[in-house]
Motif scaffolding. Structure first.
Motif, PDB file in Angstrom:
ATOM      1  N   TYR A 188      -2.095  -7.494  -4.703  1.00 46.18           N
ATOM      2  CA  TYR A 188      -1.533  -6.243  -4.192  1.00 46.18           C
ATOM      3  C   TYR A 188      -0.364  -6.517  -3.243  1.00 46.18           C
ATOM      4  CZ  TYR A 188      -1.504  -1.701  -1.768  1.00 46.18           C
ATOM      5  OH  TYR A 188      -1.147  -0.503  -1.220  1.00 46.18           O
TER       6      TYR A 188
ATOM      7  N   LYS B 224       3.531  -5.647  -3.883  1.00 48.36           N
ATOM      8  CA  LYS B 224       4.242  -4.781  -2.941  1.00 48.36           C
ATOM      9  C   LYS B 224       5.502  -5.471  -2.413  1.00 48.36           C
ATOM     10  CE  LYS B 224       3.380  -1.673   0.867  1.00 48.36           C
ATOM     11  NZ  LYS B 224       2.360  -1.098   1.742  1.00 48.36           N
TER      12      LYS B 224
ATOM     13  N   TYR C 272      -4.167   0.451  -4.974  1.00 51.95           N
ATOM     14  CA  TYR C 272      -3.677   1.264  -3.869  1.00 51.95           C
ATOM     15  C   TYR C 272      -4.644   2.406  -3.575  1.00 51.95           C
ATOM     16  CZ  TYR C 272      -0.942   4.697  -1.309  1.00 51.95           C
ATOM     17  OH  TYR C 272      -0.531   5.608  -0.382  1.00 51.95           O
ATOM     18  N   GLU C 273      -5.065   3.093  -4.619  1.00 51.69           N
ATOM     19  CA  GLU C 273      -5.969   4.228  -4.440  1.00 51.69           C
ATOM     20  C   GLU C 273      -7.294   3.788  -3.830  1.00 51.69           C
ATOM     21  OE1 GLU C 273      -8.267   6.992  -7.521  1.00 51.69           O
ATOM     22  OE2 GLU C 273      -6.100   7.320  -7.535  1.00 51.69           O
TER      23      GLU C 273
ATOM     24  N   TYR D  49      -1.518  -1.866  -9.743  1.00 46.36           N
ATOM     25  CA  TYR D  49      -1.120  -1.632  -8.350  1.00 46.36           C
ATOM     26  C   TYR D  49      -1.604  -0.258  -7.888  1.00 46.36           C
ATOM     27  CZ  TYR D  49       1.682  -0.753  -4.225  1.00 46.36           C
ATOM     28  OH  TYR D  49       2.074  -0.424  -2.953  1.00 46.36           O
TER      29      TYR D  49
ATOM     30  N   HIS E 292      -7.905   1.042  -2.064  1.00 48.24           N
ATOM     31  CA  HIS E 292      -7.648   0.560  -0.707  1.00 48.24           C
ATOM     32  C   HIS E 292      -7.452   1.726   0.258  1.00 48.24           C
ATOM     33  CE1 HIS E 292      -5.870  -1.432   2.694  1.00 48.24           C
ATOM     34  NE2 HIS E 292      -4.694  -0.895   2.470  1.00 48.24           N
ATOM     35  N   GLU E 293      -6.647   2.700  -0.115  1.00 49.45           N
ATOM     36  CA  GLU E 293      -6.379   3.835   0.766  1.00 49.45           C
ATOM     37  C   GLU E 293      -7.643   4.649   1.018  1.00 49.45           C
ATOM     38  OE1 GLU E 293      -3.589   5.133   2.638  1.00 49.45           O
ATOM     39  OE2 GLU E 293      -3.302   2.988   2.385  1.00 49.45           O
TER      40      GLU E 293
END
Length: 99
Positions: A43, A47, A74-75, A70, A77-78
């Motif tokens: 990730y 990035k 991202y989803e 990615y 992780h957020e």
């Protein structure tokens, strides 16, 4: 990637710490909240590549490979990061003297 550490610049680590985006796994290795170390490495590298591409107007992205992965990471992780922030908020709300 076996036991490869997540390597961050001091600026990245500072920003990610401030944003409650870092944690350690069961082996004590630094990782992004909600992701494995291996996923975190991928990730962060993805990035960095994306940011480098944005800095160089002449660079043309040759492939969209990795975009789907990615976004999935991202989803996840957020979502986990926001849960951490929510939990911290609840602790502060229940006991305002804690910082």
């Amino acid at each position: 990637m076996m036991d490869v550490p997540l390597e961050l610049t001091p600026g990245e680590e500072e920003a990610l710490t401030r944003d409650r985006a870092l944690t350690t796994d069961s082996k004590g290795r630094l990782t992004l909240v909600g992701l494995t170390v291996e996923e975190s490495i991928w990730y962060i590298e993805h990035k960095r590549q994306w940011l480098a591409e944005r800095m160089d107007d002449t660079f043309r992205r040759q492939s969209r490979d990795g975009r789907k992965r990615y976004l999935e990471l991202y989803e996840r992780h957020e979502f986990a990061r926001l849960q951490v922030i929510g939990a911290e908020h609840e602790v502060r709300k229940e006991n305002p003297t804690k910082n």
